[in-house]
Structures are given as structure tokens and as C-alpha cells.
Design an enzyme around this catalytic site. Structure first.
Site, PDB file in Angstrom:
ATOM      1  N   LEU A 116       0.828  -1.222   0.000  1.00 33.31           N
ATOM      2  CA  LEU A 116       0.000   0.000   0.000  1.00 33.31           C
ATOM      3  C   LEU A 116       0.856   1.263   0.000  1.00 33.31           C
ATOM      4  CD1 LEU A 116      -2.897  -1.105   2.408  1.00 33.31           C
ATOM      5  CD2 LEU A 116      -2.856  -1.133  -0.101  1.00 33.31           C
ATOM      6  N   ASP A 360       0.247  -9.640  -4.793  1.00 37.67           N
ATOM      7  CA  ASP A 360       1.507  -8.888  -4.774  1.00 37.67           C
ATOM      8  C   ASP A 360       1.282  -7.534  -5.460  1.00 37.67           C
ATOM      9  OD1 ASP A 360       4.089  -8.052  -4.431  1.00 37.67           O
ATOM     10  OD2 ASP A 360       4.980  -9.476  -5.841  1.00 37.67           O
TER      11      ASP A 360
HETATM   12 ZN   LIG Z   1       8.187 -10.191  -2.749  1.00 39.16          ZN
END
Ligand SMILES: [Zn+2]
Length: 498
Positions: A116, A360
Site C-alpha cells: 500500500l 503482490d
Molecule cells: Zn516479494
């Protein structure tokens, strides 16, 4: 796995949950103007949003309770009030009815692996924009990685993430804290204190803990918390200066390659370290890219070690060919590999070796991604596209069913991060209403300009996608609603008492 019940986690979890729910109620307050009428409207919308919803005729899939049938769900006061039929009478007054015929209702999706970028890299993403993207993608909880600036490596920084989320998040945010100070891989961080402050797991993600000695001490410390350690599996001396998979494309483009072996060696080493610990911590290998890694995890799980593996949408759908023409949008860490790796990863999901799906989600600005390939940062955004991309690679391909896909995106990551103890990752009567309504047949084309996250770095622009979240509820609050839902929604008339 140490029994979770014996740990003093209940209070923390309760606090966490209350904080997350409070956050969703206070979000609008941050934007309130002094205009009283606007405030009144917002207040009404807020109470409506948290009001009563009757979701009719959805295929309700809750893998945790093995529920998979068409029925009605009533949501009121932030909780699931009933699962079944015959709710028309009891809750018709003032409720919002959603005709969910042909839709899937799932527990709120959980992403155990997002970036984030707050604090420190707010030009890429913030907790506000990243969780907006999460809500649009159908996610109700995300676990954010500690490779921020500064790194999340103290209890104060763990609390900072909860505080920021309380002010601005559209979904629950659970911090994953660093295993070593500054994520430098040298000195062990205050793992127990960060656990008490609310860290749901530990990781130096972005970097691997290269020293076996440090890794071993971190495993021992994490074991005492009952949490999982999440490894970014990358042997650093084998990947120095590498910017993509070591193969024919890197050779043709004249770029130095990141070999599969660099990932496999770390997982192999970590599994060996775990075997030598009396009570090993839970171990989670993040974003698997190599076929060999799947074999190592399969064997470790067969031996009863508490090892899990995670795969992302891009590692299931794209190969190193996507980096052709020096396409920086396909530059990601670990790199996109070959068809044989994709086949092995899908097989790993199908046979139960890989039990966790993560995005991810790694936002980077357009300026950063327009640098020459070797200088551009690694990573791509995933929250708004994960659901259709996983559905394409895993369900449409026939590898797994919708119920299994939902398990991999709800109860499995919930267990990994201890969120099941909060009542997350499943649908139960009386439990907090974190729900995702999915149209599995919706067809759409990904237009980066229509994405809500701050960064739009995706290699999937222009791709035809099937399936999307049409509504997302967090604690009974509607955090996202697709335009397609408008035709399906009716407000029941409010009857006055006789
Ligand atoms: Zn990673």
C-alpha cells in the site's frame, strides 16, 4: 502449529475488528463539508449503507462450512442475520433487496500480499487509494507488506498502519511486520511486541533474509507468536543486477537473468531450517514463480511441515515473452518465467500444494515505469483484476472449481494470517458481514484509465476478462457497487407500524 486459542490474541483481535469497523463508519466524516444538508445526506447514506440488505437467490459458496447452494442472505446491523429462505416477511421493511440470480455470494475476499506504499511512497499508492482498488476488486481484507519508508519494524509503526487505515481505508488492513530491523536481514526486529501491537504475520518482503543464521533466529521468534513467516524467496548473490527471467528472452534482449535456482535454493534452505527446529513456525513462500519450488513445497507438506505456498495471477498467465520490446509493465519480482512453470504452478494449485492466492499488488508511477528496463522498478498492480485473472487461469482452464477458488481467496489466507479467529474468511449466521457478490459471467475489457488505484502499472491493459465483483460489503457496509447492480436493486417500502 501452536494452538491459537492459548495465545492472548482474543483481545487484540477484538480491538482490531472494532477498529476496522469503526474505520468504515468514520470514513465519510473525513470528507464532510460544513454544509449541514450534505452532512445529513451523508449520514443517511451511511446508515443506509450499514442498513439491511436482502441478497436473494445467489449461489452462496462458503468453503469453510462446505456451503454451496442457492439461497437468500439477510444482512443487518453489520452482521449476517440469516442464511436460507423465508426472510421476506421478517426483514422487508426498509431493506435494500438485491436480485442475485446467477451471481455468486462469497465470503469477502482476502489478499495476504499487497503493497500500500504508506508511509513513504505515497506518490505510488496510499492506504486510501489501495483499499479503494481492493474494494473494487471484491476484497474486504488486505495484508500489507512492511517495505515502506520507514519499514514497518516497530510496534509504533504497526499501530500507525491501523491508525491510517481507520482514517482512510475502504477495507480492513492488517499489517505484516518486518522480521529484521529496517528489513536489512541483519538484526532481528521486535517480533513479539509487534505481534502484540497487531502484526498478523512477519516478512522482509521485497528482500529475502539471506543469512541462514538470522533466518533461523527469526523463525524461532515468530514461532512463539503463532504467526507465519512469509518469505520473499530470492538468493541475492545469484540475482545481482538481474531484471528478468534467465532464459532465451533475456539473452536476446541482452539483460542479465534471475534464475529459477535463486528461488528454489531459499525454499530448500528454509525447509531444512524448519526441520531442525523443535517447534517450527508456520512458513509461507510468497509469489512462487518456478516449477522446482512447487516440488519442494509439495514434499515438505507431505512430511507434515507447516509450509504453504502462494501464487499470483501474473505468474499463472504470463511468460517472459511479456518482457519483449523491453516492456517494463511486465518487469516483476520474481520474474515471469516459462510455460512449463505455469503448468507446474497450476498443477500445484490443483493438487493442493499451493493453497493461497495473493496479488503482490505493487503500484509504481508511470514515470518510474517509463525508465529504461534495467532501471525501472519491479512490480505490477493486481487488486482490481485478480478475481477474473484467477478465474481465467484456474477455473476456466478446468484446474479447480469456483468453490476451491473461493477457498484459496478467503478461508485459506484467513487461516494463514489468523483472521479466521476474527470471523473473517467465512459466512456464518451472527458473524460480521464481509461479503463479495460476484458475477462469474460478466465480460469486460481492462481499461487502465478506469482503474481507481493511484498507479495503473498493469501488463493486462486491453485484455478481455470474464467475471468481476459487483458488490463488496465490509461489516455490512457497502464499499463497492458495480453499475450492473443498479438494475438488480430495489428499496423495499418502509411500512409504518399499525
Ligand atoms: Zn516479494
Amino acid at each position: 502449529m501452536p494452538p491459537r486459542d492459548t495465545k492472548p490474541m482474543k483481545t487484540r483481535h477484538d480491538t482490531t475488528r472494532n477498529a476496522a469497523e469503526a474505520a468504515l463508519v468514520t470514513t465519510d466524516d473525513q470528507h464532510d463539508s460544513s454544509d449541514t444538508q450534505a452532512m445529513a445526506l451523508r449520514a443517511r447514506r451511511r446508515s443506509d449503507d450499514r442498513g439491511c440488505f436482502i441478497i436473494r437467490g445467489a449461489r452462496v459458496i462458503d468453503p469453510a462450512s462446505k456451503l454451496d447452494r442457492v439461497c437468500d442472505i439477510v444482512v443487518a446491523e453489520g452482521k449476517v442475520q440469516s442464511i436460507g429462505s423465508g426472510s421476506r416477511k421478517a426483514h422487508a421493511d426498509g431493506a435494500t433487496e438485491i436480485d442475485a440470480d446467477g451471481l455468486i455470494l462469497s465470503p469477502g475476499l482476502i489478499d495476504p500480499h499487497v503493497h500500500l506504499r504508506e508511509p513513504g511512497h505515497e506518490h505510488k499508492e496510499t492506504i486510501a487509494t489501495g483499499t479503494h482498488a481492493a474494494a473494487v476488486g471484491g476484497f474486504t481484507s488486505v495484508c500489507c507488506m512492511p517495505n515502506t519508508s520507514p519499514a514497518i519494524d516497530t510496534p509504533e509503526l504497526v499501530r500507525f498502519i491501523y491508525d491510517r487505515a481507520n482514517l482512510s481505508a475502504r477495507c480492513r488492513v492488517f499489517p505484516v511486520a518486518a522480521g529484521t530491523k529496517g528489513r536489512e536481514g541483519k538484526e532481528i526486529a521486535e517480533i513479539l511486541l509487534m505481534h502484540r501491537a497487531g502484526a498478523v504475520a512477519f516478512s522482509d518482503d521485497g528482500d529475502c533474509i539471506a543469512s541462514a543464521g538470522v533466518m533461523s533466529r527469526v523463525f524461532a521468534a515468530v514461532a512463539q507468536t503463532g504467526s507465519a513467516f512469509m518469505q520473499h524467496c530470492q538468493e541475492p548473490t545469484l540475482t545481482q543486477g538481474a531484471s528478468m527471467h534467465a532464459g532465451t528472452v533475456s539473452a536476446r534482449l541482452g539483460l542479465s537473468g534471475w534464475p529459477r535456482m535463486a528461488e528454489e535454493i531459499i525454499i530448500e534452505r528454509d525447509v531444512r531450517l524448519l526441520r531442525h527446529l523443535r517447534s517450527p513456525c508456520r512458513y509461507h513462500a510468497q509469489h512462487l514463480s518456478s516449477s522446482g519450488s512447487v516440488d519442494i513445497i509439495r514434499l515438505a507438506r507431505k512430511d507434515g511441515l507447516p509450509v504453504t505456498g502462494e501464487v499470483t495471477p501474473h505468474h499463472l498467465l504470463l511468460t517472459h515473452d511479456a518482457c519483449d520490446h523491453y516492456n517494463t509493465l511486465a518487469k516483476v519480482n520474481p520474474p515471469l518465467r516459462e510455460k512449463s512453470d505455469i503448468t507446474a504452478l497450476i498443477k500445484g494449485v490443483a493438487d493442493g500444494t499451493i493453497t493461497i492466492l495473493g496479488t503482490d499488488h505493487a503500484p509504481h508511477s508511470a514515470e518510474e515505469k517509463s525508465l529504461p528496463f534495467e532501471d525501472a522498478p519491479m512490480g505490477l498492480v493486481g487488486l482490481e483484476t485478480a478475481l477474473p485473472l484467477f478465474a481465467e487461469s484456474l477455473v476456466a482452464s478446468g484446474a479447480i472449481s469456483w468453490p476451491r477458488l473461493i477457498a484459496l481467496m478467503t478461508i485459506e489466507p484467513a487461516r494463514l494470517c489468523g483472521l479466521d479467529a476474527l470471523g473473517l474468511g467465512s459466512i456464518k449466521k451472527g458473524q460480521t458481514a464481509d461479503l463479495t457478490l460476484i458475477d462469474p459471467k460478466a465480460k469486460w475489457t481492462l481499461d487502465p484509465a478506469a482503474m481507481v488505484g493511484k498507479s495503473k502499472n498493469t501488463p493486462f491493459a486491453g485484455r478481455r476478462l470474464t467475471g468481476r465483483a459487483v458488490a463488496t460489503f465490509v461489516g455490512g457496509v457497502l464499499t463497492h457497487q458495480d453499475d450492473a447492480l443498479i438494475d438488480r436493486t430495489t428499496e423495499s417500502a418502509s411500512h409504518s407500524m399499525p
